[in-house]
Design an enzyme around this catalytic site. Structure first.
Site, PDB file in Angstrom:
ATOM      1  N   THR A  89       0.828  -1.211   0.000  1.00 36.14           N
ATOM      2  CA  THR A  89       0.000   0.000   0.000  1.00 36.14           C
ATOM      3  C   THR A  89       0.857   1.252   0.000  1.00 36.14           C
ATOM      4  O   THR A  89       0.601   2.207  -0.751  1.00 36.14           O
ATOM      5  CB  THR A  89      -0.917   0.009   1.235  1.00 36.14           C
ATOM      6  OG1 THR A  89      -1.682  -1.190   1.263  1.00 36.14           O
ATOM      7  CG2 THR A  89      -1.845   1.212   1.211  1.00 36.14           C
ATOM      8  N   TYR A 152     -13.164  -5.144   0.507  1.00 38.81           N
ATOM      9  CA  TYR A 152     -14.477  -4.694   0.034  1.00 38.81           C
ATOM     10  C   TYR A 152     -15.505  -5.817  -0.060  1.00 38.81           C
ATOM     11  O   TYR A 152     -16.667  -5.630   0.283  1.00 38.81           O
ATOM     12  CB  TYR A 152     -14.354  -3.971  -1.323  1.00 38.81           C
ATOM     13  CG  TYR A 152     -15.642  -3.298  -1.768  1.00 38.81           C
ATOM     14  CD1 TYR A 152     -16.081  -2.136  -1.154  1.00 38.81           C
ATOM     15  CD2 TYR A 152     -16.421  -3.845  -2.788  1.00 38.81           C
ATOM     16  CE1 TYR A 152     -17.267  -1.523  -1.544  1.00 38.81           C
ATOM     17  CE2 TYR A 152     -17.607  -3.249  -3.187  1.00 38.81           C
ATOM     18  CZ  TYR A 152     -18.031  -2.096  -2.560  1.00 38.81           C
ATOM     19  OH  TYR A 152     -19.205  -1.497  -2.943  1.00 38.81           O
ATOM     20  N   TYR A 177      -1.832 -10.556   5.723  1.00 46.89           N
ATOM     21  CA  TYR A 177      -1.937  -9.129   6.065  1.00 46.89           C
ATOM     22  C   TYR A 177      -3.352  -8.859   6.540  1.00 46.89           C
ATOM     23  O   TYR A 177      -4.310  -8.921   5.768  1.00 46.89           O
ATOM     24  CB  TYR A 177      -1.589  -8.283   4.845  1.00 46.89           C
ATOM     25  CG  TYR A 177      -1.579  -6.778   5.061  1.00 46.89           C
ATOM     26  CD1 TYR A 177      -1.655  -6.208   6.331  1.00 46.89           C
ATOM     27  CD2 TYR A 177      -1.493  -5.916   3.974  1.00 46.89           C
ATOM     28  CE1 TYR A 177      -1.643  -4.845   6.516  1.00 46.89           C
ATOM     29  CE2 TYR A 177      -1.478  -4.539   4.139  1.00 46.89           C
ATOM     30  CZ  TYR A 177      -1.553  -4.010   5.411  1.00 46.89           C
ATOM     31  OH  TYR A 177      -1.544  -2.637   5.585  1.00 46.89           O
ATOM     32  N   ARG A 182      -9.017  -1.175   6.531  1.00 49.22           N
ATOM     33  CA  ARG A 182      -9.022  -0.933   5.083  1.00 49.22           C
ATOM     34  C   ARG A 182      -9.848  -1.966   4.320  1.00 49.22           C
ATOM     35  O   ARG A 182     -10.422  -1.662   3.284  1.00 49.22           O
ATOM     36  CB  ARG A 182      -7.581  -0.944   4.541  1.00 49.22           C
ATOM     37  CG  ARG A 182      -6.773   0.306   4.850  1.00 49.22           C
ATOM     38  CD  ARG A 182      -5.409   0.218   4.185  1.00 49.22           C
ATOM     39  NE  ARG A 182      -4.606   1.414   4.384  1.00 49.22           N
ATOM     40  CZ  ARG A 182      -4.553   2.448   3.552  1.00 49.22           C
ATOM     41  NH1 ARG A 182      -5.286   2.427   2.437  1.00 49.22           N
ATOM     42  NH2 ARG A 182      -3.794   3.498   3.805  1.00 49.22           N
ATOM     43  N   LYS A 205       1.140  -9.850   9.203  1.00 52.02           N
ATOM     44  CA  LYS A 205       1.245  -8.423   9.496  1.00 52.02           C
ATOM     45  C   LYS A 205      -0.077  -8.010  10.131  1.00 52.02           C
ATOM     46  O   LYS A 205      -1.120  -8.038   9.486  1.00 52.02           O
ATOM     47  CB  LYS A 205       1.498  -7.613   8.225  1.00 52.02           C
ATOM     48  CG  LYS A 205       1.510  -6.096   8.455  1.00 52.02           C
ATOM     49  CD  LYS A 205       1.694  -5.330   7.146  1.00 52.02           C
ATOM     50  CE  LYS A 205       1.638  -3.817   7.376  1.00 52.02           C
ATOM     51  NZ  LYS A 205       1.789  -3.055   6.095  1.00 52.02           N
ATOM     52  N   ILE A 250       6.288  -3.957  10.277  1.00 49.43           N
ATOM     53  CA  ILE A 250       6.342  -3.538   8.876  1.00 49.43           C
ATOM     54  C   ILE A 250       5.899  -2.087   8.911  1.00 49.43           C
ATOM     55  O   ILE A 250       4.726  -1.783   9.104  1.00 49.43           O
ATOM     56  CB  ILE A 250       5.470  -4.415   7.977  1.00 49.43           C
ATOM     57  CG1 ILE A 250       5.968  -5.869   8.036  1.00 49.43           C
ATOM     58  CG2 ILE A 250       5.491  -3.908   6.539  1.00 49.43           C
ATOM     59  CD1 ILE A 250       5.134  -6.855   7.237  1.00 49.43           C
TER      60      ILE A 250
END
Length: 339
Positions: A89, A152, A177, A182, A205, A250
């Site tokens: 990202t 989404y 992740y 998000r 992560k 990270i």
């Protein structure tokens, strides 16, 4: 004991060929050759410690700035960065074509392969695209890939298990992740524990910012907890995450202060909580202010301010930082002793 449905070497069909990119006078994309065919023999294991979520420098016209990227890579080599997370990202990879991804990866591999472990972002919504990006990462020399939960669409946990397992079956070590802020999808501890049985799902992560997840995940992992990497993806809580038993971070902040982030992580991993917090204290404001606008907007402004990048350009739909925040980020850099 972990199991896998595919052998590692059998799924690395690397060809002994040469890939080159034509230079262009107006976009700095000069030739950067890469000889492929040895990735399976040269993979580096990811380390505990500080991983930088690397920015991608662009020219003022929005092209990939290859010399600028090489400069950043040398900065991290000199600073002792433990791992590099590229094409995530923070790298604005979602706006890149496959050819641009190849250019970035080729540049990075040619500069630091075998010197710093390379974690490559290959996550998106469409599983077929994830596999295509993962295969490219394998072919071009990645050491592992970072795969975000499909955003989404809100897949169920059983869908996540299938998705991550199919990627891991390709033979490249996977870091899950989890960033529900998000993606609108939380990878549950029980799901992670199931996935950790796979030989090539090696860590996570965790960008939830919930420090309780460190202990709860270790409990769920059981005998796999010792070998499963837990990285924080939330700079503001990273120090406490490692003190609580995590394995590193990270980090966006590590773009600006990689050596200091590495020292903080080392202190935490060594069990010296007092030193870790003392080293982190000057960065506390910076951790927060690098998110006054969407990442990586403030981080790019700060990198340019420090002379690490020539341009703070962000690709649409992002934009360069609103000047109203300049003094805010400037003060955070001053508090960190960077200016």
């Amino acid at each position: 004991m972990r199991t896998t449905t595919a052998s590692f070497l059998g799924l690395l069909p690397l060809l002994g060929c040469v890939m080159a990119f034509q230079s262009s006078s107006n976009n700095n994309q000069r030739m950067s050759p890469l000889v492929m065919g040895t990735n399976s023999d040269e993979m580096m294991q990811l380390k505990k410690g500080a991983t930088c979520a690397l920015l991608t420098p662009f020219t003022a016209e929005g092209k990939i700035d290859v010399p600028g990227l090489e400069k950043l890579l040398q900065f991290h080599l000199n600073s002792g960065t433990d791992n590099l997370c590229v094409l995530g990202t923070t790298a604005e990879a979602s706006t890149m074509s496959m050819d641009e991804r190849a250019l970035v990866l080729t540049t990075i591999v040619n500069s630091v392969k075998g010197k710093i472990p390379l974690l490559v972002g290959t996550g998106t919504i469409d599983p077929n695209h994830v596999k295509a990006m993962t295969q490219q990462a394998i072919d071009l020399g990645a050491d592992a890939n970072l795969v975000v939960s499909p955003y989404y669409v809100k897949p169920p946990q059983r869908g996540l298990i299938r998705h991550f397992t199919e990627v891991a079956d390709m033979g490249l070590p996977v870091i899950l992740y989890n960033v529900p802020g998000r993606t609108a999808c939380d990878i549950k501890d029980e799901t992670v524990a199931t996935l950790a049985e796979h030989d090539y799902i090696v860590g996570i992560k965790d960008a939830t910012g919930d420090l309780n997840r460190v202990a709860s995940l270790k409990e769920a992992l059981g005998s796999n907890a010792e070998s499963f990497l837990q990285y924080s993806g939330d700079d503001g809580t990273t120090t406490d995450f490692v003190i609580a038993g995590g394995d590193g971070c990270i980090s966006v902040t590590a773009n600006l202060v990689p050596a200091q982030m590495s020292k903080i992580m080392k202190a935490g991993l060594d069990g010296d909580a007092e030193l870790a917090r003392k080293l982190n204290e000057p960065l506390a404001v910076l951790h927060k202010k690098l998110f006054v606008e969407s990442n990586p907007i403030p981080a790019k402004w700060a990198a340019k301010r420090l002379g690490l990048m020539e341009s703070a350009y962000c690709r649409p739909p992002l934009d360069e930082m609103d000047p109203a925040y300049s003094s805010v980020v400037e003060e955070a850099l001053r508090a960190a002793g960077l200016i």
